[in-house]
Design a protein around this motif. Structure first.
Motif, short mmCIF file in Angstrom:
data_model
loop_
_atom_site.label_atom_id
_atom_site.label_comp_id
_atom_site.label_asym_id
_atom_site.label_seq_id
_atom_site.Cartn_x
_atom_site.Cartn_y
_atom_site.Cartn_z
N GLY A 316 1.73 9.80 4.83
CA GLY A 316 2.02 10.38 3.61
C GLY A 316 3.40 10.47 3.08
O GLY A 316 3.58 11.11 1.91
N LYS A 317 3.96 9.28 3.05
CA LYS A 317 5.14 8.93 2.36
C LYS A 317 4.71 8.07 1.26
O LYS A 317 5.78 7.78 0.28
CB LYS A 317 6.44 8.56 3.23
N THR A 318 3.78 7.33 1.35
CA THR A 318 3.33 6.32 0.40
C THR A 318 1.96 6.38 0.04
O THR A 318 1.68 5.77 -1.15
CB THR A 318 3.55 4.92 0.95
N GLY A 319 1.12 6.79 0.69
CA GLY A 319 -0.36 6.80 0.50
C GLY A 319 -0.96 5.77 0.92
O GLY A 319 -1.96 5.29 0.43
N TRP A 320 0.05 4.76 1.70
CA TRP A 320 -0.60 3.49 2.04
C TRP A 320 -1.36 3.72 3.67
O TRP A 320 -0.99 4.71 4.31
CB TRP A 320 0.40 2.28 2.21
N ILE A 321 -2.11 2.83 4.09
CA ILE A 321 -2.70 2.86 5.50
C ILE A 321 -1.68 2.39 6.41
O ILE A 321 -1.00 1.40 6.35
CB ILE A 321 -3.94 2.08 5.61
N ALA A 322 -1.52 3.12 7.67
CA ALA A 322 -0.82 2.49 8.53
C ALA A 322 -1.58 1.32 9.28
O ALA A 322 -2.39 1.61 10.13
CB ALA A 322 -0.34 3.59 9.74
N HIS A 323 -1.33 0.26 8.89
CA HIS A 323 -2.43 -0.78 8.93
C HIS A 323 -2.12 -1.52 10.32
O HIS A 323 -1.32 -1.77 10.74
CB HIS A 323 -2.21 -1.90 7.95
N ALA A 324 -3.40 -1.42 11.19
CA ALA A 324 -3.38 -1.93 12.26
C ALA A 324 -3.65 -3.47 12.31
O ALA A 324 -4.59 -3.91 11.73
CB ALA A 324 -4.56 -1.55 13.21
N ILE A 325 -2.62 -4.42 12.85
CA ILE A 325 -2.77 -5.94 12.46
C ILE A 325 -3.77 -6.40 13.45
O ILE A 325 -3.44 -6.55 14.49
CB ILE A 325 -1.40 -6.39 12.33
N LYS A 326 -5.01 -7.17 13.14
CA LYS A 326 -5.95 -7.76 13.65
C LYS A 326 -5.25 -8.79 14.48
O LYS A 326 -4.55 -9.83 13.90
CB LYS A 326 -7.01 -7.96 12.85
N ASN A 327 -5.50 -8.79 15.73
CA ASN A 327 -5.22 -9.96 16.82
C ASN A 327 -3.59 -9.94 16.74
O ASN A 327 -3.12 -11.16 16.82
CB ASN A 327 -5.80 -11.18 16.24
N ARG A 328 -2.82 -9.15 16.05
CA ARG A 328 -1.58 -9.11 16.22
C ARG A 328 -1.09 -10.42 15.33
O ARG A 328 0.07 -10.96 15.52
CB ARG A 328 -0.72 -9.22 17.64
N ASP A 329 -1.78 -10.66 14.24
CA ASP A 329 -1.53 -11.73 13.44
C ASP A 329 -0.75 -11.58 12.22
O ASP A 329 -1.08 -11.33 11.18
CB ASP A 329 -2.73 -12.32 12.80
N LEU A 330 0.67 -11.57 12.48
CA LEU A 330 1.68 -11.27 11.54
C LEU A 330 1.70 -12.33 10.39
O LEU A 330 2.25 -11.85 9.40
CB LEU A 330 3.04 -11.19 12.24
N GLU A 331 1.34 -13.52 10.73
CA GLU A 331 1.38 -14.55 9.69
C GLU A 331 0.62 -14.44 8.49
O GLU A 331 0.95 -14.79 7.30
CB GLU A 331 1.19 -15.83 10.38
N ASN A 332 -0.39 -13.84 8.86
CA ASN A 332 -1.55 -13.32 7.73
C ASN A 332 -1.44 -11.92 7.29
O ASN A 332 -2.24 -11.40 6.72
CB ASN A 332 -2.95 -13.74 8.24
N PHE A 333 -0.42 -11.31 7.62
CA PHE A 333 -0.17 -9.85 7.12
C PHE A 333 0.84 -10.07 6.01
O PHE A 333 2.08 -10.40 6.21
CB PHE A 333 0.11 -8.89 8.28
N HIS A 334 0.28 -9.38 4.91
CA HIS A 334 1.43 -9.39 3.67
C HIS A 334 1.14 -8.29 2.96
O HIS A 334 0.18 -7.37 3.13
CB HIS A 334 0.91 -10.62 2.81
N LEU A 335 2.26 -7.79 2.25
CA LEU A 335 2.15 -6.66 1.40
C LEU A 335 1.47 -6.98 0.27
O LEU A 335 1.80 -7.31 -0.93
CB LEU A 335 3.58 -6.07 1.07
N GLU A 336 0.21 -6.40 0.31
CA GLU A 336 -0.57 -6.64 -0.88
C GLU A 336 -1.71 -5.28 -1.12
O GLU A 336 -2.13 -4.76 0.03
CB GLU A 336 -1.30 -7.76 -1.00
N PRO A 337 -2.06 -5.10 -2.28
CA PRO A 337 -2.65 -3.87 -2.44
C PRO A 337 -4.03 -3.67 -1.51
O PRO A 337 -4.48 -2.73 -1.21
CB PRO A 337 -3.22 -4.00 -3.92
N SER A 338 -4.93 -4.87 -1.30
CA SER A 338 -5.97 -4.70 -0.58
C SER A 338 -5.73 -4.46 0.84
O SER A 338 -6.78 -3.75 1.62
CB SER A 338 -6.54 -6.45 -0.74
N MET A 339 -4.75 -5.08 1.41
CA MET A 339 -4.39 -4.58 2.77
C MET A 339 -3.48 -2.98 2.65
O MET A 339 -4.00 -2.54 3.87
CB MET A 339 -3.40 -5.41 3.47
N LEU A 340 -2.95 -2.68 1.95
CA LEU A 340 -2.14 -1.53 2.13
C LEU A 340 -3.09 -0.19 1.72
O LEU A 340 -2.57 0.84 2.28
CB LEU A 340 -0.93 -1.45 1.40
N SER A 341 -3.62 -0.21 0.47
CA SER A 341 -4.37 0.75 -0.05
C SER A 341 -5.70 0.98 0.40
O SER A 341 -6.47 0.17 0.37
CB SER A 341 -4.13 0.80 -1.41
#
Length: 397
Positions: A316-341
């Motif tokens: 509720g501070k951003t309107g973004w999803i508290a995104h659970a990172i699949k397989n804990r794969d941080l390498e492929n997690f980036h701040l981009e609209p398709s992942m966050l919103s």
């Protein structure tokens, strides 16, 4: 036409009707807490036998923030914490980008107070009321996306400790939907009942407080010229702090013999090689020990009753999803609209309530004037809306 508040309620309601929330299998022994979107107060001590009942509740009492307890209770809905009958807790870690020293000492964090009514802005964070209209001031904090990317490196180091040093493999990594990451460790039964003080020992091991650094450096640089005694460099096979330090030494070491010893490729080393390396080590050891320190939130990890933001709920501070990172794969997690919103196919017409300084949100730079109206993608618009800097005029699908 819907009001600003009605637009927000409808957006969140539609999301929670279908959201794939990630909740523990033993939901029925967890306390649920939430802040309704139309209230400043939190509702605590809720309990639901299944996600179906929880979903039914939150589509009526729509949450701005949604949490479950790290603790398990025999009576999770009991309003008395002393009478809930604690049955152990998960181990929680929180890394926020605004706690990184590299970001604290730069211009990557912007903070100010502002008035929603008249648009007054103050960089005096102690100021409480607007001098123009006497309204209570709100605090704005913006962390540049660079710092969030930087915090991923600390999360990777923490994951290494969790797996290699602690031997825990059942855990989730979640982007908070705001400025950092949460790690939720589902502990084996023999560790679930660790006390707050026992968890404090874990914090000390991970953070390496300033008081401990001197003792660590003394052990690593022990040298007696008369007796020809010198401490061997740490190796990857040593485990614990020595393993963590060995990783950093290997990154910096140009001496092949020392590098091979640290990596465990050889088990013997010449005394004179170590003595020469010792001179270099004295110059970099403090930097190395600071490098392996991870700025986790002490209170969060120690708290055996901590409330965890539900993965895949909306922050509720951003309107973004508290995104659970699949397989804990941080390498492929980036701040981009398709992942966050969750609102990627929506544009919003919004009105700015104050002057917005030049800031980067996700991957774009923004700078606006008070009362300026604009139409932008919802993934960016919700950041300004949930921060209290803008109001929704209309939504276009």
């Amino acid at each position: 036409m819907l009001s600003h508040e009605e637009h927000i309620k409808l957006l969140l309601k539609n999301y929670y009707e279908k959201a794939e929330l990630i909740l523990p299998d033993d939901l029925y022994v967890r306390e649920i807490a939430l802040q309704p979107v139309d209230s400043e107060n939190y509702i605590r001590h809720l309990s639901f036998p299944s996600i179906h009942e929880l979903r039914s509740f939150i589509t009526k009492k729509i949450p701005r923030h949604l949490y479950y307890s790290s603790a398990r209770y025999q009576e999770p809905a009991n309003p008395s914490m002393d009478e809930k009958k604690w049955m152990g807790s998960d181990l929680i870690f929180d890394i926020d980008a605004n706690d990184l020293l590299q970001c604290k000492e730069s211009e990557n964090i912007i903070q100010f107070k502002f008035c929603k009514n008249c648009g007054y802005i103050s960089f005096n964070l102690d100021e409480k009321n607007c001098p123009n209209c006497n309204s209570m001031l709100n605090k704005f904090e913006h962390v540049d996306p660079y710092c969030i990317e930087l915090s991923k490196d600390y999360v990777k180091k923490l994951m290494d400790i969790i797996e290699r040093d602690f031997g825990f493999n059942n855990y989730e990594v979640v982007f908070s939907g705001h400025r950092g990451f949460h790690i939720i460790v589902n502990l084996p039964i023999e560790y679930k009942f660790m006390t707050a003080e026992e968890r404090r020992e874990i914090v000390s091991y991970i953070r390496i407080e300033e008081n401990d650094i001197k003792a660590i450096i003394s052990e690593l640089t022990n040298y007696d010229k008369i007796k020809h005694y010198i401490s061997l460099p740490p190796q990857l096979i040593d485990g614990g702090l020595r393993r963590r330090i060995a990783i950093e030494i290997a990154k910096r070491c140009n001496n092949k013999a020392i590098h091979n010893f640290v990596m465990g490729l050889t088990q013997t080393i010449n005394y004179h090689e170590v003595r020469e390396f010792y001179k270099d080590l004295l110059n970099i050891i403090y930097e190395i020990v600071k490098e392996i320190s991870i700025p986790i939130d002490t209170k969060v990890t120690m708290d055996i009753t901590h409330l965890i933001r539900v993965p895949n709920s909306i922050n509720g501070k951003t309107g973004w999803i508290a995104h659970a990172i699949k397989n804990r794969d941080l390498e492929n997690f980036h701040l981009e609209p398709s992942m966050l919103s969750p609102f990627n196919n929506i544009k919003m017409r919004i009105k700015m309530l104050i002057d917005i300084p030049n800031i980067k949100v996700i991957d774009k730079n923004f700078k606006y004037k008070k009362n300026e109206e604009l139409i932008i993608d919802a993934s960016y618009a919700t950041y300004f809306i949930f921060k209290g800097l803008a109001k929704i005029i209309d939504i276009k699908n």
